[in-house]
Design a protein around this motif. Structure first.
Motif, mmCIF file in Angstrom:
data_model
loop_
_atom_site.group_PDB
_atom_site.id
_atom_site.type_symbol
_atom_site.label_atom_id
_atom_site.label_comp_id
_atom_site.label_asym_id
_atom_site.label_seq_id
_atom_site.Cartn_x
_atom_site.Cartn_y
_atom_site.Cartn_z
ATOM 1 N N ASP A 150 0.850 -1.190 0.000
ATOM 2 C CA ASP A 150 0.000 0.000 0.000
ATOM 3 C C ASP A 150 0.877 1.227 0.000
ATOM 4 O OD1 ASP A 150 -2.585 -1.419 2.083
ATOM 5 O OD2 ASP A 150 -2.392 -1.341 -0.084
ATOM 6 N N ARG A 167 -0.413 -6.878 12.909
ATOM 7 C CA ARG A 167 -1.738 -7.005 13.529
ATOM 8 C C ARG A 167 -1.783 -8.170 14.505
ATOM 9 N NH1 ARG A 167 -5.890 -3.583 12.085
ATOM 10 N NH2 ARG A 167 -5.508 -2.575 10.116
ATOM 11 N N CYS A 185 -7.527 -1.024 18.205
ATOM 12 C CA CYS A 185 -6.861 -0.539 16.993
ATOM 13 C C CYS A 185 -6.534 -1.657 16.003
ATOM 14 C CB CYS A 185 -5.576 0.193 17.356
ATOM 15 S SG CYS A 185 -5.838 1.747 18.196
ATOM 16 N N PRO A 217 -10.661 -4.604 15.500
ATOM 17 C CA PRO A 217 -11.925 -3.993 15.926
ATOM 18 C C PRO A 217 -13.104 -4.965 15.918
ATOM 19 C CG PRO A 217 -11.357 -3.273 13.723
ATOM 20 C CD PRO A 217 -10.184 -4.053 14.249
ATOM 21 N N ASN A 244 -15.157 1.020 15.208
ATOM 22 C CA ASN A 244 -14.786 1.158 13.800
ATOM 23 C C ASN A 244 -14.194 2.528 13.492
ATOM 24 O OD1 ASN A 244 -15.573 -1.438 13.150
ATOM 25 N ND2 ASN A 244 -17.684 -0.813 12.753
ATOM 26 N N VAL A 245 -14.659 3.552 14.174
ATOM 27 C CA VAL A 245 -14.128 4.897 13.961
ATOM 28 C C VAL A 245 -12.680 4.967 14.450
ATOM 29 C CG1 VAL A 245 -14.398 7.326 14.574
ATOM 30 C CG2 VAL A 245 -16.419 5.921 14.132
ATOM 31 N N SER A 303 -10.615 2.434 14.868
ATOM 32 C CA SER A 303 -9.788 1.572 14.024
ATOM 33 C C SER A 303 -9.467 2.241 12.687
ATOM 34 C CB SER A 303 -10.490 0.246 13.788
ATOM 35 O OG SER A 303 -9.742 -0.556 12.923
ATOM 36 N N ALA A 304 -10.432 2.914 12.111
ATOM 37 C CA ALA A 304 -10.185 3.609 10.844
ATOM 38 C C ALA A 304 -9.171 4.736 11.021
ATOM 39 C CB ALA A 304 -11.494 4.163 10.285
ATOM 40 N N ARG A 305 -9.274 5.447 12.136
ATOM 41 C CA ARG A 305 -8.318 6.514 12.405
ATOM 42 C C ARG A 305 -6.919 5.939 12.666
ATOM 43 N NH1 ARG A 305 -9.228 12.145 15.029
ATOM 44 N NH2 ARG A 305 -10.909 11.932 13.551
ATOM 45 N N ASP A 316 -5.751 3.185 11.396
ATOM 46 C CA ASP A 316 -5.215 2.714 10.126
ATOM 47 C C ASP A 316 -4.652 3.844 9.279
ATOM 48 O OD1 ASP A 316 -5.691 0.062 10.637
ATOM 49 O OD2 ASP A 316 -7.644 0.031 9.606
ATOM 50 N N LYS A 317 -5.113 5.069 9.507
ATOM 51 C CA LYS A 317 -4.614 6.214 8.753
ATOM 52 C C LYS A 317 -3.272 6.716 9.284
ATOM 53 C CE LYS A 317 -9.143 7.898 7.356
ATOM 54 N NZ LYS A 317 -10.127 8.974 7.500
#
Length: 173
Positions: A20, A33, A75, A78, A88-89, A91-93, A95-96
């Motif tokens: 990525d 992970r 983190c 999730p 989920n919020v 975890s998404a943050r 991941d960024k």
């Protein structure tokens, strides 16, 4: 089909690679992970064990370790926290974040309980969580270059240095 993501790879869109934007391969991402999940479990059990005492610093370190476990699991996995609304919020943050930011965060979280109470339980319980931070830190360093490219760079550097001096060096016969 207005964007390149919607087009199949054969229509001029670049093919999906195994890395990525952060340069991590799929297997290294899963290793990080998995280390985070195992580190979270380790912190949770060790933190619970640390809370079974009368010494206040041990209790504080144990509570902090259980908080570390919750953050690591939140983190990195999730799906384990599906009944937490903001999982989920978060975890998404997470991941960024860049790998070096995750490394600093995870290592800092793992060091604090050891500073509070330096015992074998805190060291062993936080070792895997710290190792997760180290894995993310290593991914932040990037890929190792190949030997041929390094040799070319050294030759160009040496050629540039000898060209800058402007003098002819005597050669032994």
């Amino acid at each position: 089909m207005s964007s390149q993501e919607d087009q199949p790879p054969g229509n001029g869109a670049p093919a999906q690679t195994s890395t990525d934007e952060d340069g991590m391969t799929w297997w290294y991402r899963w290793l990080c992970r998995l280390a985070g999940i195992v580190g979270g479990i380790s912190c949770a059990f060790s933190g619970l064990w640390m809370c079974v005492t009368v010494h206040p610093l041990n209790i504080a370190a144990g509570v902090w370790m259980m908080l570390n476990a919750f953050v690591l699991i939140l983190c990195e996995a999730p799906f384990c926290c599906q009944f937490v609304e903001f999982a989920n919020v978060v975890s998404a943050r997470a991941d960024k974040l860049r790998p070096w930011q995750k490394a600093a965060f995870y290592c800092g979280m793992a060091i604090f309980p050891v500073v509070l109470s330096l015992t074998l339980t805190t060291v062993i319980g936080n070792a895997i969580a710290f190792a997760t931070g180290v894995l993310y830190g290593l991914s932040a360093l990037g890929k190792k270059g190949d030997a041929i490219a390094y040799a070319r760079m050294q030759q160009q550097k040496q050629a540039g240095e000898s060209g800058l001096t402007g003098s002819v060096e005597p050669q032994a016969v």
